[in-house]
Each structure stands twice: as C-alpha cells, then as structure tokens.
Design a protein around this motif. Structure first.
Motif, mmCIF file in Angstrom:
data_model
loop_
_atom_site.group_PDB
_atom_site.id
_atom_site.type_symbol
_atom_site.label_atom_id
_atom_site.label_comp_id
_atom_site.label_asym_id
_atom_site.label_seq_id
_atom_site.Cartn_x
_atom_site.Cartn_y
_atom_site.Cartn_z
ATOM 1 N N CYS A 85 0.840 -1.207 0.000
ATOM 2 C CA CYS A 85 0.000 0.000 0.000
ATOM 3 C C CYS A 85 0.873 1.254 0.000
ATOM 4 O O CYS A 85 0.567 2.239 -0.690
ATOM 5 C CB CYS A 85 -0.949 -0.007 1.197
ATOM 6 S SG CYS A 85 -2.243 -1.266 1.059
ATOM 7 N N TYR A 117 -5.990 -7.708 1.924
ATOM 8 C CA TYR A 117 -5.677 -6.442 2.600
ATOM 9 C C TYR A 117 -5.404 -5.340 1.571
ATOM 10 O O TYR A 117 -5.951 -4.240 1.663
ATOM 11 C CB TYR A 117 -4.466 -6.617 3.510
ATOM 12 C CG TYR A 117 -4.115 -5.365 4.279
ATOM 13 C CD1 TYR A 117 -4.656 -5.129 5.531
ATOM 14 C CD2 TYR A 117 -3.258 -4.399 3.742
ATOM 15 C CE1 TYR A 117 -4.356 -3.976 6.249
ATOM 16 C CE2 TYR A 117 -2.951 -3.239 4.442
ATOM 17 C CZ TYR A 117 -3.494 -3.040 5.690
ATOM 18 O OH TYR A 117 -3.201 -1.894 6.387
ATOM 19 N N SER A 120 -8.402 -4.124 -0.287
ATOM 20 C CA SER A 120 -9.258 -3.290 0.563
ATOM 21 C C SER A 120 -8.666 -1.923 0.877
ATOM 22 O O SER A 120 -9.407 -0.971 1.093
ATOM 23 C CB SER A 120 -9.538 -4.007 1.885
ATOM 24 O OG SER A 120 -10.238 -5.189 1.658
ATOM 25 N N HIS A 121 -7.334 -1.802 0.927
ATOM 26 C CA HIS A 121 -6.721 -0.581 1.434
ATOM 27 C C HIS A 121 -5.958 0.266 0.409
ATOM 28 O O HIS A 121 -5.734 1.446 0.654
ATOM 29 C CB HIS A 121 -5.769 -0.927 2.584
ATOM 30 C CG HIS A 121 -6.488 -1.416 3.790
ATOM 31 N ND1 HIS A 121 -6.790 -2.758 3.981
ATOM 32 C CD2 HIS A 121 -7.003 -0.772 4.863
ATOM 33 C CE1 HIS A 121 -7.436 -2.909 5.111
ATOM 34 N NE2 HIS A 121 -7.595 -1.724 5.665
#
Length: 136
Positions: A85, A117, A120-121
C-alpha cells in the motif's frame, strides 16, 4: 494517456507472483512501465542482500526489449500488506498487479491474506492473478 501510466507488480518470486508479472507484460506493457539495469550489478545485489531469480530477470529483460518498456524495481522490507500500500502511494501507481496463492479459508482467517488487505486498502485499482494450478 496510456504512456503516462505507472503499473506496479507485486513480486516475491513465488509462482503466483511470476504469473502476475507475466500477465502484466502480456496485457499491460505498452511503453508504460518504468529500467532495472542496476539490479544486475553485484554491488547492488550485495547492498540489498537479495537473492535474484534468473527466470524473473530473463522475463524482465525480454519484456524490456520486445515491448520497449523501461522497468524499475523498488525493494521494500517489512510487512508486505503495509509495504504494498505504501508503494502504491510512493510510486504514484495507477494500478497494481498481484498474484494470489489461493490460501484455504482456514489459513486465510489465521494468517490473513496480503491480497485481501491490499485490495481493501490500496488507493488504486488492483488486478489479482490467481494460480490456476493451486489446490486447497
């Protein structure tokens, strides 16, 4: 403009990440990726203490020549979920391609899924390439 796209590929040299790399080269490389010649230098490899994968380097070299793309590698250390991310933000990626090992539901609950993860982020579109040979 297609030439301005910055596409990231999450690569840990696993089979699923190599599938993601190959898919990216086949489907997204159109002079839009950004050269990675330094990674072949022994002093750079020693500095980062990485073990290179000859198959991946050959794939990148071939893609660079045939698709006329420049390829850059950025190494992040730490929790893969957070670092991927962070890479999306740091590298101002327009999209990220990742492989998925296909964890069983129990392992996914216990270990968590890096792919879940990041999907989603991360603040950019994520393409997930599944390993079709994986059996639960």
């Amino acid at each position: 403009m297609a030439g301005d796209r910055r596409i990231g590929v999450a690569l840990d040299f696993s089979k699923s990440s190599k599938l993601a790399l190959q898919w990216s080269i086949d489907n997204l490389a159109d002079k839009a990726l950004i050269p990675l010649t330094e990674l072949r230098l022994p002093e750079v490899v020693r500095q980062y203490d990485v073990e290179l994968d000859a198959e991946v380097l050959d794939l990148l070299d071939t893609a660079s020549r045939q698709k006329q793309v420049a390829i850059v590698m950025k190494i992040y250390w730490g929790d893969a979920r957070e670092k991927l991310c962070l890479a999306v933000d740091d590298q101002r990626l327009n999209s990220l391609v990742m492989g998925s090992r296909g964890l069983s539901p129990l392992k996914r609950i216990l270990l968590g899924s890096v792919t879940s993860y990041v999907v989603s982020h991360a603040v950019c579109p994520i393409t997930v390439i599944k390993d079709q040979d994986f059996k639960h």
